[in-house]
Design an enzyme around this catalytic site. Structure first.
Site, PDB file in Angstrom:
ATOM      1  N   GLY A 257      25.028  39.595  43.597  1.00  0.00           N
ATOM      2  CA  GLY A 257      26.154  40.356  44.134  1.00  0.00           C
ATOM      3  C   GLY A 257      26.965  39.677  45.213  1.00  0.00           C
ATOM      4  O   GLY A 257      27.966  40.231  45.673  1.00  0.00           O
ATOM      5  N   GLU A 291      19.410  36.789  42.509  1.00  0.00           N
ATOM      6  CA  GLU A 291      20.029  36.708  41.171  1.00  0.00           C
ATOM      7  C   GLU A 291      21.538  36.509  41.260  1.00  0.00           C
ATOM      8  O   GLU A 291      22.303  37.335  40.758  1.00  0.00           O
ATOM      9  CB  GLU A 291      19.748  38.011  40.389  1.00  0.00           C
ATOM     10  CG  GLU A 291      18.287  38.335  40.159  1.00  0.00           C
ATOM     11  CD  GLU A 291      18.082  39.725  39.532  1.00  0.00           C
ATOM     12  OE1 GLU A 291      19.043  40.518  39.475  1.00  0.00           O
ATOM     13  OE2 GLU A 291      16.958  40.008  39.104  1.00  0.00           O
ATOM     14  N   PRO A 292      21.992  35.443  41.894  1.00  0.00           N
ATOM     15  CA  PRO A 292      23.447  35.261  41.997  1.00  0.00           C
ATOM     16  C   PRO A 292      24.069  34.805  40.684  1.00  0.00           C
ATOM     17  O   PRO A 292      23.490  33.986  39.971  1.00  0.00           O
ATOM     18  CB  PRO A 292      23.580  34.160  43.055  1.00  0.00           C
ATOM     19  CG  PRO A 292      22.309  33.385  42.965  1.00  0.00           C
ATOM     20  CD  PRO A 292      21.236  34.332  42.500  1.00  0.00           C
ATOM     21  N   GLY A 293      25.191  35.360  40.352  1.00  0.00           N
ATOM     22  CA  GLY A 293      25.926  34.920  39.166  1.00  0.00           C
ATOM     23  C   GLY A 293      27.270  34.381  39.616  1.00  0.00           C
ATOM     24  O   GLY A 293      27.532  33.176  39.625  1.00  0.00           O
ATOM     25  N   ARG A 330      39.444  40.937  33.678  1.00  0.00           N
ATOM     26  CA  ARG A 330      39.192  41.431  35.040  1.00  0.00           C
ATOM     27  C   ARG A 330      40.407  42.102  35.688  1.00  0.00           C
ATOM     28  O   ARG A 330      40.264  43.170  36.283  1.00  0.00           O
ATOM     29  CB  ARG A 330      38.649  40.316  35.940  1.00  0.00           C
ATOM     30  CG  ARG A 330      37.335  39.694  35.423  1.00  0.00           C
ATOM     31  CD  ARG A 330      36.629  38.854  36.458  1.00  0.00           C
ATOM     32  NE  ARG A 330      36.074  39.675  37.511  1.00  0.00           N
ATOM     33  CZ  ARG A 330      36.588  39.818  38.694  1.00  0.00           C
ATOM     34  NH1 ARG A 330      37.665  39.136  39.042  1.00  0.00           N
ATOM     35  NH2 ARG A 330      36.042  40.621  39.572  1.00  0.00           N
ATOM     36  N   TYR A 334      39.442  45.942  36.393  1.00  0.00           N
ATOM     37  CA  TYR A 334      39.088  46.276  37.782  1.00  0.00           C
ATOM     38  C   TYR A 334      40.283  46.171  38.729  1.00  0.00           C
ATOM     39  O   TYR A 334      40.114  46.283  39.941  1.00  0.00           O
ATOM     40  CB  TYR A 334      38.020  45.313  38.320  1.00  0.00           C
ATOM     41  CG  TYR A 334      36.854  45.057  37.396  1.00  0.00           C
ATOM     42  CD1 TYR A 334      35.895  46.036  37.170  1.00  0.00           C
ATOM     43  CD2 TYR A 334      36.692  43.820  36.764  1.00  0.00           C
ATOM     44  CE1 TYR A 334      34.816  45.794  36.339  1.00  0.00           C
ATOM     45  CE2 TYR A 334      35.619  43.575  35.926  1.00  0.00           C
ATOM     46  CZ  TYR A 334      34.685  44.563  35.717  1.00  0.00           C
ATOM     47  OH  TYR A 334      33.620  44.329  34.912  1.00  0.00           O
ATOM     48  N   CYS A 360      49.522  44.136  23.049  1.00  0.00           N
ATOM     49  CA  CYS A 360      50.328  45.363  23.041  1.00  0.00           C
ATOM     50  C   CYS A 360      49.709  46.446  23.907  1.00  0.00           C
ATOM     51  O   CYS A 360      49.240  47.473  23.398  1.00  0.00           O
ATOM     52  CB  CYS A 360      50.491  45.845  21.610  1.00  0.00           C
ATOM     53  SG  CYS A 360      51.140  44.549  20.578  1.00  0.00           S
ATOM     54  N   GLU A 361      49.624  46.206  25.184  1.00  0.00           N
ATOM     55  CA  GLU A 361      49.134  47.194  26.151  1.00  0.00           C
ATOM     56  C   GLU A 361      49.762  46.855  27.481  1.00  0.00           C
ATOM     57  O   GLU A 361      49.848  45.674  27.848  1.00  0.00           O
ATOM     58  CB  GLU A 361      47.610  47.077  26.341  1.00  0.00           C
ATOM     59  CG  GLU A 361      46.806  47.382  25.127  1.00  0.00           C
ATOM     60  CD  GLU A 361      45.592  48.264  25.424  1.00  0.00           C
ATOM     61  OE1 GLU A 361      45.569  48.959  26.456  1.00  0.00           O
ATOM     62  OE2 GLU A 361      44.691  48.239  24.585  1.00  0.00           O
TER      63      GLU A 361
HETATM   64  N1  LLP Z   1      21.509  41.080  38.834  1.00  0.00           N
HETATM   65  C1  LLP Z   1      21.802  42.218  38.191  1.00  0.00           C
HETATM   66  C2  LLP Z   1      20.725  43.153  37.883  1.00  0.00           C
HETATM   67  C3  LLP Z   1      23.127  42.496  37.831  1.00  0.00           C
HETATM   68  O1  LLP Z   1      23.422  43.621  37.195  1.00  0.00           O
HETATM   69  C4  LLP Z   1      24.153  41.565  38.141  1.00  0.00           C
HETATM   70  C5  LLP Z   1      25.543  41.820  37.769  1.00  0.00           C
HETATM   71  C6  LLP Z   1      23.780  40.384  38.818  1.00  0.00           C
HETATM   72  C7  LLP Z   1      22.453  40.175  39.150  1.00  0.00           C
HETATM   73  C8  LLP Z   1      24.776  39.318  39.167  1.00  0.00           C
HETATM   74  O2  LLP Z   1      25.762  39.779  40.006  1.00  0.00           O
HETATM   75  P1  LLP Z   1      26.768  38.726  40.709  1.00  0.00           P
HETATM   76  O3  LLP Z   1      25.950  37.834  41.608  1.00  0.00           O
HETATM   77  O4  LLP Z   1      27.423  37.960  39.644  1.00  0.00           O
HETATM   78  O5  LLP Z   1      27.718  39.595  41.455  1.00  0.00           O
HETATM   79  N2  LLP Z   1      32.114  42.165  35.226  1.00  0.00           N
HETATM   80  C9  LLP Z   1      32.147  42.395  36.656  1.00  0.00           C
HETATM   81  C10 LLP Z   1      30.838  42.083  37.321  1.00  0.00           C
HETATM   82  C11 LLP Z   1      29.672  42.848  36.726  1.00  0.00           C
HETATM   83  C12 LLP Z   1      28.369  42.542  37.385  1.00  0.00           C
HETATM   84  C13 LLP Z   1      27.242  43.139  36.628  1.00  0.00           C
HETATM   85  N3  LLP Z   1      25.950  42.864  37.167  1.00  0.00           N
HETATM   86  C14 LLP Z   1      33.296  41.596  37.250  1.00  0.00           C
HETATM   87  O6  LLP Z   1      34.018  40.926  36.506  1.00  0.00           O
HETATM   88  O7  LLP Z   1      33.540  41.666  38.446  1.00  0.00           O
END
Ligand code: LLP
Length: 430
Positions: A257, A291-293, A330, A334, A360-361
């Site tokens: 997150g 768990e960073p993404g 995105r 959002y 077309c939106e």
């Molecule tokens: N762990 C869990 C259990 C999660 O559900 C998520 C993201 C992460 C880790 C990784 O989160 P991050 O570090 O990337 O913030 N599509 C949305 C974001 C959805 C995130 C869903 N869960 C966007 O484009 O902002």
């Protein structure tokens, strides 16, 4: 009415650009040492371009911020799941956070270590659980009693014990977009903290379950640290109680997150984040999982698109480009802001535009009220910070083949996903 502003300030753009390796050299945008317009010519547009250096640096940055703890960084695959990106991350010896059998399959294909995989998600199917148990992953993050029962049953059939963490919903507000807030009691995620004790007592009775960790994940694109501290404080009592019952508790997973800069956000740095939460987790004496993404890949990608038409109007000017909401959803989903810059700097006055796709939106926009030069058909622009939740959320809406993806490393580049063709659009249809 056309609004003109002076040629944009290169210094301020430079300042924003410093968080990644997409920068101008002699007026042309480069991805590391590779000319972006050359890539666009070679692979056509829309085109996702990723910078290995940016991704690896962010991964190392977050690893080193948490070095005070015994920490396993599990990259959240959902942010960007291209096998070549996963391979880069696996080569750095990181772990992975997966949420589906498909993501697990990708990680294994990329050479990820099963013993460093955590499996999250509210709706794991029995087939997915079976696959993960056979693979021998580190643990499941479980979110309900029924899931626990299902895992216990499948593990029993396999004559093994399944390692799990209980994902607790701490009921805190992460102060982010409501669609990506996951730690409030009205969200579907995690076990309500009030029910956590009784779930733990139930779980203890299952012979094929080993409770190895406590887990939380409160949302995404979180730029402040306080919600994490609030959540950890709420979970602390529960963790201490469990520790007194169970010697098997080994991990505290605080989820992902961590937010990034899209515009003018000032997210906490990884080092600030680690040092501020440290006092609240140190004395738990548990191994840490994060768990960073987005933090790892978000700034590591751009989406390059070409101008189809420069449609000047009375109330609005529209730059109609060949990337749409199917390529990057995105902004539409959002209301997310992505900075948009020209691939070639052009001297002269800027014009105020909405940058829109061909779909077309009316939700099909990539940016509203942006200042860009007076661009012509075929000119290129780059949508920045598109490395996370970009390609992975793309679709074939309007029967548009999905974009190609290229990975750059210093002065080298490789195509890591081909552009889809019309034939690809129909190949699974019977
Ligand atoms: N762990 C869990 C259990 C999660 O559900 C998520 C993201 C992460 C880790 C990784 O989160 P991050 O570090 O990337 O913030 N599509 C949305 C974001 C959805 C995130 C869903 N869960 C966007 O484009 O902002």
């Amino acid at each position: 009415m056309l609004i003109y502003i002076p040629f944009y300030d290169i210094i301020s753009i430079k300042k924003v650009i410093s968080m990644d390796y997409f920068d101008y050299k002699n007026g042309k945008l480069y991805a590391e040492d590779v000319d972006v317009s050359m890539l666009a010519e070679k692979f056509k547009t829309p085109l996702y371009i990723y910078s290995s250096r940016t991704i690896i640096e962010h991964l190392r940055k977050i690893k080193s911020a948490f070095k005070e703890f015994d920490t396993l960084v599990c990259y959240s695959v959902k942010a960007n799941s291209n096998i070549s990106i996963l391979k880069l991350i696996a080569e750095e010896d990181a772990g992975f956070d997966v949420v589906s059998g498909g993501e697990l399959f990708r990680v294994l294909k990329a050479g990820g270590n099963p013993k460093k995989i955590v499996y999250a998600g509210v709706g794991k199917t029995p087939e997915e659980i079976f696959y993960a148990l056979k693979t021998g992953i580190l643990m499941f993050n479980i979110e309900s009693v029924e899931e626990l029962q299902t895992i216990n049953k499948i593990a029993k059939n396999l004559k093994i014990k399944a390692d799990v963490a209980l994902r607790i919903n701490p009921d805190v507000d992460a102060h982010t977009h409501s669609y990506i807030t996951t730690g409030k009691k009205e969200n579907k995620f995690g076990i309500n903290i009030i029910l956590a004790n009784s779930l733990f007592n139930t779980a203890k009775k299952y012979k094929h379950i080993n409770i190895k960790g406590i887990d939380m994940h409160i949302g995404s694109q979180i730029t402040i640290i306080q919600p994490y501290i609030d959540a950890i404080k709420k979970l602390k009592n529960f963790i201490e109680q469990i520790k007194s019952f169970s010697k098997n508790l080994e991990f505290f997973n605080i989820g992902g997150g961590m937010g990034i800069i899209y515009k003018d956000e000032k997210p906490a740095t990884a080092a600030e984040f680690a040092s501020e939460i440290s006092p609240y987790i140190k004395d738990l004496n548990l191994k840490l999982i994060i768990e960073p993404g987005r933090f790892i890949v978000g700034n590591g990608g751009i989406l390059v698109t070409s101008v189809i038409y420069n449609k000047k109007g009375i109330n609005k000017n529209f730059l109609i480009v060949d990337a749409g909401m199917n390529d990057l959803i995105r902004p539409a989903l959002y209301g997310a802001y992505h900075s948009i810059i020209p691939v070639k700097q052009i001297k002269g006055k800027n014009i105020l535009y909405d940058i829109v796709g061909p779909i077309c939106e009316s939700a099909d926009f990539l940016g509203k009220d942006r200042h860009l030069p007076d661009l012509k058909q075929g000119d290129l622009i780059a949508i920045r910070s598109a490395g996370a939740y970009g390609f992975v959320m793309s679709s074939n809406y309007n029967s548009r083949p999905r974009a190609a993806e290229v990975l750059v490393q210093n002065n080298k580049y490789k195509l890591i996903r081909k552009r889809e063709t019309y034939e690809d659009l129909i190949k699974l249809e019977i």
